[in-house]
Motif scaffolding. Structure first.
Motif, PDB file in Angstrom:
ATOM      1  N   LEU A   1      11.207   1.029  11.407  1.00 36.88           N
ATOM      2  CA  LEU A   1      11.142  -0.315  11.964  1.00 36.88           C
ATOM      3  C   LEU A   1       9.705  -0.627  12.325  1.00 36.88           C
ATOM      4  CD1 LEU A   1      14.106   0.738  12.495  1.00 36.88           C
ATOM      5  CD2 LEU A   1      14.184  -0.995  14.259  1.00 36.88           C
ATOM      6  N   VAL A   2       9.225  -1.777  11.874  1.00 39.80           N
ATOM      7  CA  VAL A   2       7.865  -2.237  12.152  1.00 39.80           C
ATOM      8  C   VAL A   2       8.021  -3.547  12.919  1.00 39.80           C
ATOM      9  CG1 VAL A   2       5.696  -2.987  11.111  1.00 39.80           C
ATOM     10  CG2 VAL A   2       7.012  -1.135  10.042  1.00 39.80           C
ATOM     11  N   TYR A   3       7.435  -3.606  14.120  1.00 40.48           N
ATOM     12  CA  TYR A   3       7.639  -4.785  14.957  1.00 40.48           C
ATOM     13  C   TYR A   3       6.340  -5.212  15.624  1.00 40.48           C
ATOM     14  CZ  TYR A   3       7.391  -1.830  19.103  1.00 40.48           C
ATOM     15  OH  TYR A   3       6.958  -0.975  20.090  1.00 40.48           O
ATOM     16  N   PRO A   4       6.205  -6.515  15.919  1.00 45.08           N
ATOM     17  CA  PRO A   4       4.996  -6.999  16.570  1.00 45.08           C
ATOM     18  C   PRO A   4       4.972  -6.618  18.049  1.00 45.08           C
ATOM     19  CG  PRO A   4       6.488  -8.826  16.083  1.00 45.08           C
ATOM     20  CD  PRO A   4       7.107  -7.589  15.527  1.00 45.08           C
ATOM     21  N   SER A   5       3.789  -6.207  18.540  1.00 46.48           N
ATOM     22  CA  SER A   5       3.633  -5.825  19.934  1.00 46.48           C
ATOM     23  C   SER A   5       2.176  -5.952  20.346  1.00 46.48           C
ATOM     24  CB  SER A   5       4.090  -4.380  20.139  1.00 46.48           C
ATOM     25  OG  SER A   5       3.751  -3.926  21.436  1.00 46.48           O
ATOM     26  N   ASP A   6       1.963  -6.338  21.596  1.00 48.60           N
ATOM     27  CA  ASP A   6       0.607  -6.384  22.135  1.00 48.60           C
ATOM     28  C   ASP A   6       0.041  -4.989  22.345  1.00 48.60           C
ATOM     29  OD1 ASP A   6       0.676  -9.146  22.174  1.00 48.60           O
ATOM     30  OD2 ASP A   6       1.305  -9.251  24.277  1.00 48.60           O
ATOM     31  N   PHE A   7       0.873  -3.953  22.266  1.00 55.02           N
ATOM     32  CA  PHE A   7       0.438  -2.575  22.489  1.00 55.02           C
ATOM     33  C   PHE A   7       0.250  -1.797  21.193  1.00 55.02           C
ATOM     34  CE2 PHE A   7       2.779  -3.943  26.239  1.00 55.02           C
ATOM     35  CZ  PHE A   7       1.783  -3.805  27.191  1.00 55.02           C
ATOM     36  N   ALA A   8       0.167  -2.505  20.085  1.00 54.68           N
ATOM     37  CA  ALA A   8       0.011  -1.876  18.774  1.00 54.68           C
ATOM     38  C   ALA A   8      -1.218  -0.979  18.733  1.00 54.68           C
ATOM     39  CB  ALA A   8      -0.095  -2.939  17.693  1.00 54.68           C
ATOM     40  N   GLY A   9      -1.071   0.172  18.114  1.00 58.53           N
ATOM     41  CA  GLY A   9      -2.188   1.071  17.881  1.00 58.53           C
ATOM     42  C   GLY A   9      -2.660   1.842  19.097  1.00 58.53           C
ATOM     43  N   THR A  10      -1.950   1.774  20.217  1.00 51.17           N
ATOM     44  CA  THR A  10      -2.394   2.472  21.421  1.00 51.17           C
ATOM     45  C   THR A  10      -1.903   3.911  21.489  1.00 51.17           C
ATOM     46  OG1 THR A  10      -0.522   1.632  22.717  1.00 51.17           O
ATOM     47  CG2 THR A  10      -2.560   0.337  22.755  1.00 51.17           C
ATOM     48  N   ASN A  11      -0.972   4.281  20.619  1.00 51.05           N
ATOM     49  CA  ASN A  11      -0.488   5.660  20.570  1.00 51.05           C
ATOM     50  C   ASN A  11      -1.535   6.512  19.860  1.00 51.05           C
ATOM     51  OD1 ASN A  11       0.917   8.041  20.294  1.00 51.05           O
ATOM     52  ND2 ASN A  11       2.520   7.205  18.978  1.00 51.05           N
ATOM     53  N   LYS A  12      -1.954   7.592  20.465  1.00 52.29           N
ATOM     54  CA  LYS A  12      -2.970   8.457  19.870  1.00 52.29           C
ATOM     55  C   LYS A  12      -2.355   9.700  19.228  1.00 52.29           C
ATOM     56  CE  LYS A  12      -6.051   5.619  21.117  1.00 52.29           C
ATOM     57  NZ  LYS A  12      -6.388   4.613  20.159  1.00 52.29           N
ATOM     58  N   ALA A  13      -1.045   9.681  19.062  1.00 52.72           N
ATOM     59  CA  ALA A  13      -0.327  10.785  18.417  1.00 52.72           C
ATOM     60  C   ALA A  13       0.346  10.261  17.152  1.00 52.72           C
ATOM     61  CB  ALA A  13       0.711  11.354  19.384  1.00 52.72           C
TER      62      ALA A  13
ATOM     63  N   THR B   1       0.827  -1.205   0.000  1.00 52.26           N
ATOM     64  CA  THR B   1       0.000   0.000   0.000  1.00 52.26           C
ATOM     65  C   THR B   1       0.862   1.256   0.000  1.00 52.26           C
ATOM     66  OG1 THR B   1      -1.763  -1.178   1.154  1.00 52.26           O
ATOM     67  CG2 THR B   1      -1.859   1.229   1.175  1.00 52.26           C
ATOM     68  N   LEU B   2       1.829   1.315   0.929  1.00 55.25           N
ATOM     69  CA  LEU B   2       2.693   2.505   0.986  1.00 55.25           C
ATOM     70  C   LEU B   2       3.851   2.441   0.004  1.00 55.25           C
ATOM     71  CD1 LEU B   2       2.874   3.325   4.800  1.00 55.25           C
ATOM     72  CD2 LEU B   2       1.171   3.998   3.096  1.00 55.25           C
ATOM     73  N   GLY B   3       4.184   1.255  -0.471  1.00 52.78           N
ATOM     74  CA  GLY B   3       5.262   1.113  -1.448  1.00 52.78           C
ATOM     75  C   GLY B   3       6.651   1.316  -0.881  1.00 52.78           C
ATOM     76  N   LEU B   4       6.825   1.062   0.421  1.00 52.28           N
ATOM     77  CA  LEU B   4       8.151   1.226   1.028  1.00 52.28           C
ATOM     78  C   LEU B   4       9.042   0.044   0.674  1.00 52.28           C
ATOM     79  CD1 LEU B   4       7.223   2.535   4.593  1.00 52.28           C
ATOM     80  CD2 LEU B   4       7.663   3.842   2.506  1.00 52.28           C
ATOM     81  N   GLU B   5      10.332   0.285   0.618  1.00 48.81           N
ATOM     82  CA  GLU B   5      11.312  -0.737   0.271  1.00 48.81           C
ATOM     83  C   GLU B   5      11.732  -1.504   1.521  1.00 48.81           C
ATOM     84  OE1 GLU B   5      15.981  -0.866  -1.049  1.00 48.81           O
ATOM     85  OE2 GLU B   5      14.776   0.858  -1.648  1.00 48.81           O
ATOM     86  N   LEU B   6      11.406  -2.806   1.560  1.00 49.27           N
ATOM     87  CA  LEU B   6      11.806  -3.654   2.680  1.00 49.27           C
ATOM     88  C   LEU B   6      13.302  -3.890   2.586  1.00 49.27           C
ATOM     89  CD1 LEU B   6      10.968  -5.311   5.170  1.00 49.27           C
ATOM     90  CD2 LEU B   6      10.581  -7.241   3.613  1.00 49.27           C
ATOM     91  N   GLU B   7      14.021  -3.408   3.577  1.00 48.15           N
ATOM     92  CA  GLU B   7      15.472  -3.522   3.591  1.00 48.15           C
ATOM     93  C   GLU B   7      15.937  -4.756   4.354  1.00 48.15           C
ATOM     94  OE1 GLU B   7      18.102  -0.651   5.864  1.00 48.15           O
ATOM     95  OE2 GLU B   7      18.356   0.025   3.791  1.00 48.15           O
ATOM     96  N   GLU B   8      15.172  -5.118   5.388  1.00 48.14           N
ATOM     97  CA  GLU B   8      15.580  -6.242   6.221  1.00 48.14           C
ATOM     98  C   GLU B   8      14.355  -6.883   6.857  1.00 48.14           C
ATOM     99  OE1 GLU B   8      18.054  -6.836  10.374  1.00 48.14           O
ATOM    100  OE2 GLU B   8      18.520  -5.118   9.107  1.00 48.14           O
ATOM    101  N   ASP B   9      14.340  -8.200   6.847  1.00 42.51           N
ATOM    102  CA  ASP B   9      13.304  -8.975   7.510  1.00 42.51           C
ATOM    103  C   ASP B   9      14.013  -9.635   8.682  1.00 42.51           C
ATOM    104  OD1 ASP B   9      11.162 -10.556   8.212  1.00 42.51           O
ATOM    105  OD2 ASP B   9      10.753 -11.210   6.163  1.00 42.51           O
ATOM    106  N   GLY B  10      13.995  -8.980   9.837  1.00 44.50           N
ATOM    107  CA  GLY B  10      14.847  -9.368  10.951  1.00 44.50           C
ATOM    108  C   GLY B  10      14.253 -10.369  11.915  1.00 44.50           C
ATOM    109  N   MET B  11      15.014 -10.628  12.957  1.00 39.33           N
ATOM    110  CA  MET B  11      14.613 -11.559  14.007  1.00 39.33           C
ATOM    111  C   MET B  11      13.358 -11.076  14.716  1.00 39.33           C
ATOM    112  SD  MET B  11      18.248 -12.650  15.776  1.00 39.33           S
ATOM    113  CE  MET B  11      17.504 -12.327  17.331  1.00 39.33           C
ATOM    114  N   GLY B  12      12.554 -12.008  15.159  1.00 41.43           N
ATOM    115  CA  GLY B  12      11.366 -11.676  15.919  1.00 41.43           C
ATOM    116  C   GLY B  12      10.292 -10.977  15.109  1.00 41.43           C
ATOM    117  N   GLY B  13      10.366 -11.073  13.792  1.00 39.79           N
ATOM    118  CA  GLY B  13       9.354 -10.462  12.944  1.00 39.79           C
ATOM    119  C   GLY B  13       9.566  -8.990  12.674  1.00 39.79           C
ATOM    120  N   VAL B  14      10.711  -8.435  13.046  1.00 38.25           N
ATOM    121  CA  VAL B  14      10.970  -7.013  12.810  1.00 38.25           C
ATOM    122  C   VAL B  14      11.221  -6.772  11.331  1.00 38.25           C
ATOM    123  CG1 VAL B  14      12.521  -5.076  13.296  1.00 38.25           C
ATOM    124  CG2 VAL B  14      11.896  -6.666  15.129  1.00 38.25           C
TER     125      VAL B  14
END
Length: 127
Positions: free
Chosen positions: A52-64, A28-41
């Protein structure tokens, strides 16, 4: 002596579903994936920085804003491209700015907000 001001920094975004995020940030955003790291990062190259995009149970809780992209004069074309991929844009009427076609404006300065699938707020501006 080392100084933090001389070090490279990266934006980091928590997501609940890394494969859904991979599709959004890559396709969708067309960003270039540079690295598919450990832990799903996932590490995306964005201009001279990294996102950096990483898995977290707190995803989407930032309102800024989670990240801002300086788009310059390309902002309108980028908005149209994202709209064509199904992105919907936020409208913040309380800001008192002009709003048209998903773009808030104040004079020549343009600002756009939209959310990723986890609700993280992404910001584009014409700086």
């Amino acid at each position: 002596m080392a100084h933090l001001k001389d070090k490279v920094s990266s934006a980091i975004i928590a997501v609940g579903d890394i494969e859904r995020a991979r599709k959004f940030y890559s396709e969708t955003l067309g960003l270039e994936l540079e690295e598919d790291g450990m832990g799903g990062v996932l590490v995306y190259k964005t201009g001279s920085t990294r996102l950096l995009v990483y898995p977290s149970d707190f995803a989407g809780t930032n309102k800024a804003n989670a990240v801002v992209f300086d788009c310059g004069g390309d902002i309108e074309g980028i908005v149209e491209s994202l709209r064509g991929k199904g992105v919907t844009f936020e409208h913040y009427p309380d800001m008192g700015l002009d709003f048209e076609n998903g773009i808030h404006s104040s004079g020549d300065f343009k600002m756009v907000w939209f959310k990723d699938p986890d609700g993280n707020i992404l910001h584009l501006n014409s700086a």
